[in-house]
Enzyme design. Structure first.
Site, PDB file in Angstrom:
ATOM      1  CG  HIS A 164      -3.047   2.291  11.767  1.00  0.00           C
ATOM      2  ND1 HIS A 164      -4.034   1.349  11.785  1.00  0.00           N
ATOM      3  CD2 HIS A 164      -2.125   1.918  12.674  1.00  0.00           C
ATOM      4  CE1 HIS A 164      -3.736   0.454  12.716  1.00  0.00           C
ATOM      5  NE2 HIS A 164      -2.587   0.762  13.266  1.00  0.00           N
ATOM      6  CG  ASP A 213       5.464   2.423  15.366  1.00  0.00           C
ATOM      7  OD1 ASP A 213       5.102   1.655  14.463  1.00  0.00           O
ATOM      8  OD2 ASP A 213       5.634   2.052  16.553  1.00  0.00           O
ATOM      9  CG  HIS A 267       3.884  -4.737  12.420  1.00  0.00           C
ATOM     10  ND1 HIS A 267       3.123  -3.951  13.245  1.00  0.00           N
ATOM     11  CD2 HIS A 267       3.514  -6.016  12.684  1.00  0.00           C
ATOM     12  CE1 HIS A 267       2.340  -4.717  13.987  1.00  0.00           C
ATOM     13  NE2 HIS A 267       2.550  -5.974  13.670  1.00  0.00           N
TER      14      HIS A 267
HETATM   15  C1  SDX Z   1       2.013  -0.382  13.462  1.00  0.00           C
HETATM   16  O1  SDX Z   1      -2.006  -2.883  12.103  1.00  0.00           O
HETATM   17  C2  SDX Z   1      -1.716  -2.407  13.268  1.00  0.00           C
HETATM   18  O2  SDX Z   1      -2.575  -2.271  14.150  1.00  0.00           O
HETATM   19  C3  SDX Z   1      -0.237  -2.068  13.482  1.00  0.00           C
HETATM   20  C4  SDX Z   1       0.073  -1.314  14.763  1.00  0.00           C
HETATM   21  C5  SDX Z   1      -0.104  -2.164  15.992  1.00  0.00           C
HETATM   22  O3  SDX Z   1      -0.292  -1.604  17.068  1.00  0.00           O
HETATM   23  O4  SDX Z   1       0.080  -3.422  15.850  1.00  0.00           O
HETATM   24  O5  SDX Z   1      -0.756  -0.156  14.864  1.00  0.00           O
HETATM   25  C6  SDX Z   1       1.550  -0.855  14.781  1.00  0.00           C
HETATM   26  O6  SDX Z   1       2.519  -1.169  12.700  1.00  0.00           O
HETATM   27  C7  SDX Z   1       1.764   1.053  13.072  1.00  0.00           C
HETATM   28  C8  SDX Z   1       2.141   1.341  11.594  1.00  0.00           C
HETATM   29  C9  SDX Z   1       3.639   1.650  11.558  1.00  0.00           C
HETATM   30  N1  SDX Z   1       4.115   1.745  10.170  1.00  0.00           N
HETATM   31  C10 SDX Z   1       4.499   2.922   9.644  1.00  0.00           C
HETATM   32  O7  SDX Z   1       4.425   4.002  10.208  1.00  0.00           O
HETATM   33  C11 SDX Z   1       5.102   2.821   8.243  1.00  0.00           C
HETATM   34  C12 SDX Z   1       4.522   3.919   7.357  1.00  0.00           C
HETATM   35  N2  SDX Z   1       3.107   3.643   7.152  1.00  0.00           N
HETATM   36  C13 SDX Z   1       2.749   2.938   5.922  1.00  0.00           C
HETATM   37  O8  SDX Z   1       3.635   1.934   5.558  1.00  0.00           O
HETATM   38  C14 SDX Z   1       1.266   2.546   5.899  1.00  0.00           C
HETATM   39  O9  SDX Z   1       0.560   3.639   6.308  1.00  0.00           O
HETATM   40  C15 SDX Z   1       0.798   1.337   6.695  1.00  0.00           C
HETATM   41  C16 SDX Z   1       1.589   0.108   6.392  1.00  0.00           C
HETATM   42  C17 SDX Z   1       0.868   1.616   8.139  1.00  0.00           C
HETATM   43  C18 SDX Z   1      -0.655   1.094   6.287  1.00  0.00           C
HETATM   44  O10 SDX Z   1      -0.637   0.761   4.964  1.00  0.00           O
HETATM   45  P1  SDX Z   1      -1.980   0.444   4.130  1.00  0.00           P
HETATM   46  O11 SDX Z   1      -3.183   0.437   4.993  1.00  0.00           O
HETATM   47  O12 SDX Z   1      -1.717  -0.767   3.301  1.00  0.00           O
HETATM   48  O13 SDX Z   1      -2.129   1.728   3.259  1.00  0.00           O
HETATM   49  P2  SDX Z   1      -1.482   1.882   1.844  1.00  0.00           P
HETATM   50  O14 SDX Z   1      -0.033   1.482   1.894  1.00  0.00           O
HETATM   51  O15 SDX Z   1      -2.369   1.230   0.863  1.00  0.00           O
HETATM   52  O16 SDX Z   1      -1.505   3.491   1.656  1.00  0.00           O
HETATM   53  C19 SDX Z   1      -2.619   4.140   1.107  1.00  0.00           C
HETATM   54  C20 SDX Z   1      -2.028   5.359   0.389  1.00  0.00           C
HETATM   55  C21 SDX Z   1      -0.946   5.009  -0.617  1.00  0.00           C
HETATM   56  O17 SDX Z   1      -0.899   6.075  -1.547  1.00  0.00           O
HETATM   57  P3  SDX Z   1      -1.569   5.855  -3.037  1.00  0.00           P
HETATM   58  O18 SDX Z   1      -0.972   4.600  -3.614  1.00  0.00           O
HETATM   59  O19 SDX Z   1      -3.055   5.721  -2.768  1.00  0.00           O
HETATM   60  O20 SDX Z   1      -1.200   7.082  -3.805  1.00  0.00           O
HETATM   61  O21 SDX Z   1      -1.354   6.195   1.357  1.00  0.00           O
HETATM   62  C22 SDX Z   1       0.025   6.242   1.055  1.00  0.00           C
HETATM   63  C23 SDX Z   1       0.329   5.070   0.163  1.00  0.00           C
HETATM   64  O22 SDX Z   1       1.463   5.346  -0.657  1.00  0.00           O
HETATM   65  N3  SDX Z   1       0.728   6.122   2.352  1.00  0.00           N
HETATM   66  C24 SDX Z   1       1.750   6.886   2.709  1.00  0.00           C
HETATM   67  C25 SDX Z   1       2.071   6.474   4.004  1.00  0.00           C
HETATM   68  N4  SDX Z   1       1.252   5.481   4.390  1.00  0.00           N
HETATM   69  C26 SDX Z   1       0.426   5.264   3.344  1.00  0.00           C
HETATM   70  N5  SDX Z   1       2.413   7.866   2.049  1.00  0.00           N
HETATM   71  C27 SDX Z   1       3.412   8.454   2.737  1.00  0.00           C
HETATM   72  N6  SDX Z   1       3.793   8.128   3.992  1.00  0.00           N
HETATM   73  C28 SDX Z   1       3.134   7.146   4.655  1.00  0.00           C
HETATM   74  N7  SDX Z   1       3.507   6.818   5.873  1.00  0.00           N
END
Ligand code: SDX
Length: 434
Positions: A306, A362, A267
């Site tokens: 996201h 972020d 997050h």
């Molecule tokens: C915030 O929800 C909100 O609105 C939050 C927020 C707010 O204002 O409140 O916007 C603030 O929390 C922003 C997000 C900050 N977090 C990060 O930057 C951490 C890195 N991001 C990931 O952890 C991820 O993208 C999430 C948690 C943000 C979203 O995750 P999801 O929607 O559950 O997506 P997922 O994990 O299912 O990913 C889908 C695919 C996966 O690959 P496959 O299994 O399909 O092969 O995308 C990949 C993931 O492994 N993936 C990434 C990635 N994010 C997703 N791969 C590499 N780097 C990444 N950052």
């Protein structure tokens, strides 16, 4: 064509008509679908709520495909350019932009509520010097509930408004006291002559000067960053605020839960992790190898991806543009070059394109915070301060929604059926089960 869903249960051949309202069907409609009279009926299974609306809301609208973000209908780009954080906080909490009189009263009430009880300093003093400020914030905001016992009267409108004012007003003071403790520096009290962000900078950075003078560019940059972070519909921490708030504790206790959810690296803890990632990469020539490691499953590209945005996070665009204004004052942060190149390479790489991974809020914010002199540990705290307005707005909307009640999800039970207790001597060594 009617706004209904016709469902045929192939186990029984029966069909069901389910109404479609606001683009959704009610999960409870599925409970009528049974194979026998004593059947509980169907549930819907949706781990992490990937496709489940937990509430109806009128606060924030996001279109993840188009990269749209609006607070109460106003585009984030217009608010960032023309408004200020306290006015946006009023809009988010109350639903409309304030008149001049409403704005002046709101600012006055918040300005004169920034002090915290002197005993809170004893809590802050009790932490180790290297305690993470988010751990201190979660603890001290919860502790505030013990100083305002009347805050339990959450359905009394005036009492609720006072607690909302207190929370927005006091989060910066709690944050600043945590920061000053970590440096072993004396606490700086609020200066009511300064703006919301000017006062935060004062409480963080004032030393021996008679009166702290915030740099206007940094003061405005922080205010814009706070506008961008004010709310984001049903994110993890807003969900925590609503879920905990649904059992009707005081709002200070609910906000502590929201802060704890925000703390996680998936997050807003990501803004801290982005800085560590950029620092670890260290130079442009090491970016390709890092990208390959991410694609190989060795960690995440922090600040990318996201749940909702499958396009560029509009907040990231604004922050990226704002970096240049801040660097004119602070000097250019070399990590920006690494971030820009990392973004360029990632946005051309099929792995990220296929998964629709773009920079989120972020990705660039930490670079600005670092240039403004904040340690990485303070980054999540700088997210929690402005998000307080969103959390209290979501909490209040939940309380006033006649359809809402205590949040208590169902489960799909896949464990053992009934089995009889075994005396110790009769038990065989079992492999651990999840
Ligand atoms: C915030 O929800 C909100 O609105 C939050 C927020 C707010 O204002 O409140 O916007 C603030 O929390 C922003 C997000 C900050 N977090 C990060 O930057 C951490 C890195 N991001 C990931 O952890 C991820 O993208 C999430 C948690 C943000 C979203 O995750 P999801 O929607 O559950 O997506 P997922 O994990 O299912 O990913 C889908 C695919 C996966 O690959 P496959 O299994 O399909 O092969 O995308 C990949 C993931 O492994 N993936 C990434 C990635 N994010 C997703 N791969 C590499 N780097 C990444 N950052």
């Amino acid at each position: 064509m009617a706004d209904t869903l016709t469902i045929t249960d192939n186990r029984t051949g029966r069909t069901y008509e389910v109404p479609i309202d606001d683009g959704a069907v009610r999960a409870m409609e599925f409970r009528q679908i049974k194979v026998s009279d004593d059947d509980f009926g169907l549930m819907v299974y949706d781990p992490a709520f990937m496709n489940t609306a937990s509430c109806k809301s009128r606060i924030t609208y996001i279109d993840g495909d188009k990269g749209i973000l609006r607070y109460r209908g106003y585009p984030i780009e217009q608010l960032a350019e023309q408004s200020n954080y306290l006015e946006v906080a009023y809009l988010i909490v109350n639903g409309e932009l304030p008149t001049r009189e409403q704005y002046d009263r709101w600012v006055h009430d918040i300005t004169y509520r920034t002090l915290i009880h002197e005993n809170i300093k004893k809590f802050v003093d009790g932490f180790h010097h290297d305690a993470h400020p988010m751990g201190m914030l979660v603890s001290t905001v919860a502790a505030l509930s013990t100083f305002y016992p009347e805050s339990k009267h959450i359905f009394d409108e005036e009492t609720r408004r006072l607690q909302i004012i207190r929370l927005i007003a006091k989060m910066p003071t709690l944050a600043a006291f945590a920061y000053r403790h970590s440096l072993g520096q004396p606490y700086v009290y609020p200066d009511n002559d300064l703006s919301f962000t000017g006062n935060l900078l004062n409480m963080l950075y004032k030393m021996s000067e008679a009166k702290y003078q915030p740099h206007p560019v940094l003061e405005r940059a922080l205010d814009v960053l706070f506008i961008l972070h004010a709310d984001h519909e049903q994110n993890c921490s807003a969900n925590a605020m609503r879920a905990v708030g649904s059992s009707h504790p005081d709002p200070f206790s609910a906000i502590a839960a929201a802060c704890a959810a925000l703390y996680g690296p998936l997050h807003c803890g990501a803004n801290e992790e982005v800085l560590r990632m950029l620092t670890q990469i260290g130079s442009l020539d090491r970016i390709p190898a890092f990208i390959e490691r991410v694609k190989g499953g060795e960690g995440l590209l922090m600040g990318f991806g996201h749940r909702i945005y499958k396009n560029y996070d509009p907040r990231a665009s604004i922050i990226k543009e704002m970096a240049h204004q801040v660097f004119e004052v602070t000097g250019r942060n070399p990590l920006l070059d690494i971030a820009l190149e990392l973004e360029r390479i990632a946005l051309e790489d099929e792995y990220f394109i296929k998964r629709k991974l773009y920079p989120n809020v972020d990705f660039y914010s930490g670079i600005i915070y670092q240039s403004m002199g904040f340690p990485v540990e303070m980054f999540p705290v700088l997210f929690a301060i402005p998000r307080t307005a969103g959390w209290v707005a979501q909490w209040q909307e939940m309380l006033l929604d006649s359809e809402q009640k205590i949040a208590r999800p169902r489960q799909l039970y896949l464990g053992y059926d009934q089995r009889d207790y075994l005396p110790t001597g009769q038990r065989e060594k079992q492999s651990a089960v999840a």
